[in-house]
Design an enzyme around this catalytic site. Structure first.
Site, PDB file in Angstrom:
ATOM      1  CG  ASP A 186      55.107  66.108  27.737  1.00 25.86           C
ATOM      2  OD1 ASP A 186      55.466  65.026  27.213  1.00 25.86           O
ATOM      3  OD2 ASP A 186      54.576  67.034  27.089  1.00 25.86           O
ATOM      4  CB  ILE A 187      57.608  60.906  28.470  1.00 23.68           C
ATOM      5  CG1 ILE A 187      58.829  60.012  28.677  1.00 23.68           C
ATOM      6  CG2 ILE A 187      56.961  60.619  27.114  1.00 23.68           C
ATOM      7  CD1 ILE A 187      58.488  58.552  28.931  1.00 23.68           C
ATOM      8  CB  ILE A 220      43.802  54.743  25.524  1.00 25.67           C
ATOM      9  CG1 ILE A 220      43.737  56.276  25.383  1.00 25.67           C
ATOM     10  CG2 ILE A 220      42.896  54.071  24.495  1.00 25.67           C
ATOM     11  CD1 ILE A 220      44.464  56.853  24.191  1.00 25.67           C
ATOM     12  CE1 TYR A 221      45.369  50.101  23.381  1.00 24.74           C
ATOM     13  CE2 TYR A 221      47.424  49.044  24.012  1.00 24.74           C
ATOM     14  CZ  TYR A 221      46.563  49.504  23.028  1.00 24.74           C
ATOM     15  OH  TYR A 221      46.902  49.342  21.702  1.00 24.74           O
ATOM     16  CB  VAL A 248      52.349  58.709  26.259  1.00 16.44           C
ATOM     17  CG1 VAL A 248      52.325  57.227  26.029  1.00 16.44           C
ATOM     18  CG2 VAL A 248      53.780  59.199  26.403  1.00 16.44           C
ATOM     19  CG  ASP A 249      51.454  56.092  19.993  1.00 15.49           C
ATOM     20  OD1 ASP A 249      52.576  56.390  19.538  1.00 15.49           O
ATOM     21  OD2 ASP A 249      50.710  55.252  19.454  1.00 15.49           O
ATOM     22  CB  SER A 303      48.717  49.071  29.789  1.00 17.99           C
ATOM     23  OG  SER A 303      48.971  48.338  28.617  1.00 17.99           O
ATOM     24  CB  THR A 304      47.988  53.147  33.565  1.00 21.92           C
ATOM     25  OG1 THR A 304      48.776  54.297  33.251  1.00 21.92           O
ATOM     26  CG2 THR A 304      48.880  52.036  34.084  1.00 21.92           C
TER      27      THR A 304
HETATM   28  N1  AR6 Z   1      54.102  61.984  28.923  1.00 26.96           N
HETATM   29  C1  AR6 Z   1      54.072  60.962  29.811  1.00 26.96           C
HETATM   30  N2  AR6 Z   1      52.971  60.217  30.042  1.00 26.96           N
HETATM   31  C2  AR6 Z   1      51.850  60.525  29.351  1.00 26.96           C
HETATM   32  C3  AR6 Z   1      51.781  61.572  28.412  1.00 26.96           C
HETATM   33  C4  AR6 Z   1      52.988  62.325  28.201  1.00 26.96           C
HETATM   34  N3  AR6 Z   1      53.045  63.337  27.327  1.00 26.96           N
HETATM   35  N4  AR6 Z   1      50.531  61.618  27.900  1.00 26.96           N
HETATM   36  C5  AR6 Z   1      49.814  60.650  28.515  1.00 26.96           C
HETATM   37  N5  AR6 Z   1      50.602  59.988  29.402  1.00 26.96           N
HETATM   38  P1  AR6 Z   1      48.120  56.055  27.095  1.00 26.96           P
HETATM   39  P2  AR6 Z   1      47.996  53.107  26.881  1.00 26.96           P
HETATM   40  C6  AR6 Z   1      50.279  58.866  30.304  1.00 26.96           C
HETATM   41  O1  AR6 Z   1      46.657  56.192  26.913  1.00 26.96           O
HETATM   42  O2  AR6 Z   1      47.049  53.066  28.016  1.00 26.96           O
HETATM   43  C7  AR6 Z   1      47.343  55.276  22.213  1.00 26.96           C
HETATM   44  O3  AR6 Z   1      46.306  55.700  21.384  1.00 26.96           O
HETATM   45  C8  AR6 Z   1      48.833  58.626  30.661  1.00 26.96           C
HETATM   46  O4  AR6 Z   1      48.423  59.495  31.720  1.00 26.96           O
HETATM   47  O5  AR6 Z   1      49.011  57.009  26.415  1.00 26.96           O
HETATM   48  O6  AR6 Z   1      49.168  52.172  26.885  1.00 26.96           O
HETATM   49  C9  AR6 Z   1      48.195  54.207  21.541  1.00 26.96           C
HETATM   50  O7  AR6 Z   1      48.305  54.404  20.168  1.00 26.96           O
HETATM   51  C10 AR6 Z   1      48.880  57.169  31.118  1.00 26.96           C
HETATM   52  O8  AR6 Z   1      49.231  57.094  32.497  1.00 26.96           O
HETATM   53  O9  AR6 Z   1      48.638  54.571  26.642  1.00 26.96           O
HETATM   54  C11 AR6 Z   1      47.458  52.942  21.867  1.00 26.96           C
HETATM   55  O10 AR6 Z   1      46.402  52.715  20.944  1.00 26.96           O
HETATM   56  C12 AR6 Z   1      50.020  56.575  30.318  1.00 26.96           C
HETATM   57  O11 AR6 Z   1      50.687  57.661  29.693  1.00 26.96           O
HETATM   58  C13 AR6 Z   1      46.872  53.228  23.241  1.00 26.96           C
HETATM   59  O12 AR6 Z   1      46.789  54.642  23.347  1.00 26.96           O
HETATM   60  C14 AR6 Z   1      49.560  55.601  29.258  1.00 26.96           C
HETATM   61  O13 AR6 Z   1      48.372  56.091  28.656  1.00 26.96           O
HETATM   62  C15 AR6 Z   1      47.797  52.739  24.334  1.00 26.96           C
HETATM   63  O14 AR6 Z   1      47.155  52.883  25.565  1.00 26.96           O
END
Ligand code: AR6
Length: 170
Positions: free
Chosen positions: A9-10, A123-124, A32-33, A120-121
């Site tokens: 978890d970052i 929700i995007y 992650v956001d 991006s991997t």
């Molecule tokens: N620590 C590290 N990585 C994580 C964590 C964490 N706590 N939680 C999730 N991931 P995503 P996106 C990973 O969906 O695809 C948001 O709503 C996850 O497994 O967080 O760039 C934003 O506001 C995946 O591999 O981001 C945007 O609207 C990676 O982080 C949208 O999502 C990215 O997944 C951005 O989508």
């Protein structure tokens, strides 16, 4: 530049900066956001709101800097990745630009260590293998940015990304 790949978890990272996978409105969200905004606290929402008010939304491929607030890092680099729309809409170039702009911002700020998630991997919807390959190709040879950045920590949340990165950087 030393590179580590870990699964975790970052929000627990103690590097100078951590990277957020943000949306153009820097409004917080899921993934992650959401985790970063919850852990950093309300002041992060406020700084993000002010940035967007002053300079407008952050376009895909670009990145902005905020403080880290309640996190252990000093800074957060908010990078906006591409939404995957089948691959013919510049998605790969936009993802590469994200990583280029993260490094550029880090160098400009004097940041020495950065933790980076798999932008991006989630929700995007960017295909994980393709994304890992773009990251690997770039960071194994970041060219002009040859860095004052000393340490990159790729923090993979899910096992699939972790294994893909391990393989990519092997
Ligand atoms: N620590 C590290 N990585 C994580 C964590 C964490 N706590 N939680 C999730 N991931 P995503 P996106 C990973 O969906 O695809 C948001 O709503 C996850 O497994 O967080 O760039 C934003 O506001 C995946 O591999 O981001 C945007 O609207 C990676 O982080 C949208 O999502 C990215 O997944 C951005 O989508």
């Amino acid at each position: 530049m030393k590179i580590d790949i870990i699964q975790g978890d970052i929000t627990h990272e103690k590097t100078d900066a951590i990277v957020n996978a943000a949306n153009p409105a820097l409004a917080g969200g899921g993934g992650v956001d959401g985790a970063i905004h919850r852990a950093a606290g309300y002041d992060l929402y406020e700084e993000c709101r002010q940035i967007v008010h002053k300079t407008g939304e952050c376009k895909p491929g670009f990145a902005v800097l905020t403080k880290g607030y309640n996190l252990l890092c000093r800074y957060i680099i908010h990078a906006v990745g591409p939404v995957w729309r089948g691959g013919n809409n510049g998605e790969e170039e936009i993802l590469l630009n994200c990583y280029r702009n993260i490094l550029a911002l880090a160098i400009e700020t004097g940041i020495k260590s950065i933790a980076i998630p798999n932008i991006s991997t989630g929700i995007y919807g960017f295909p994980k293998k393709k994304a890992a390959n773009i990251v690997g190709t770039y960071f194994k040879n970041p060219a002009e940015e040859q860095p004052s950045v000393e340490y990159i920590r790729f923090v993979c949340f899910d096992e699939e990304n972790y294994l893909l990165y391990k393989n990519e950087f092997a």
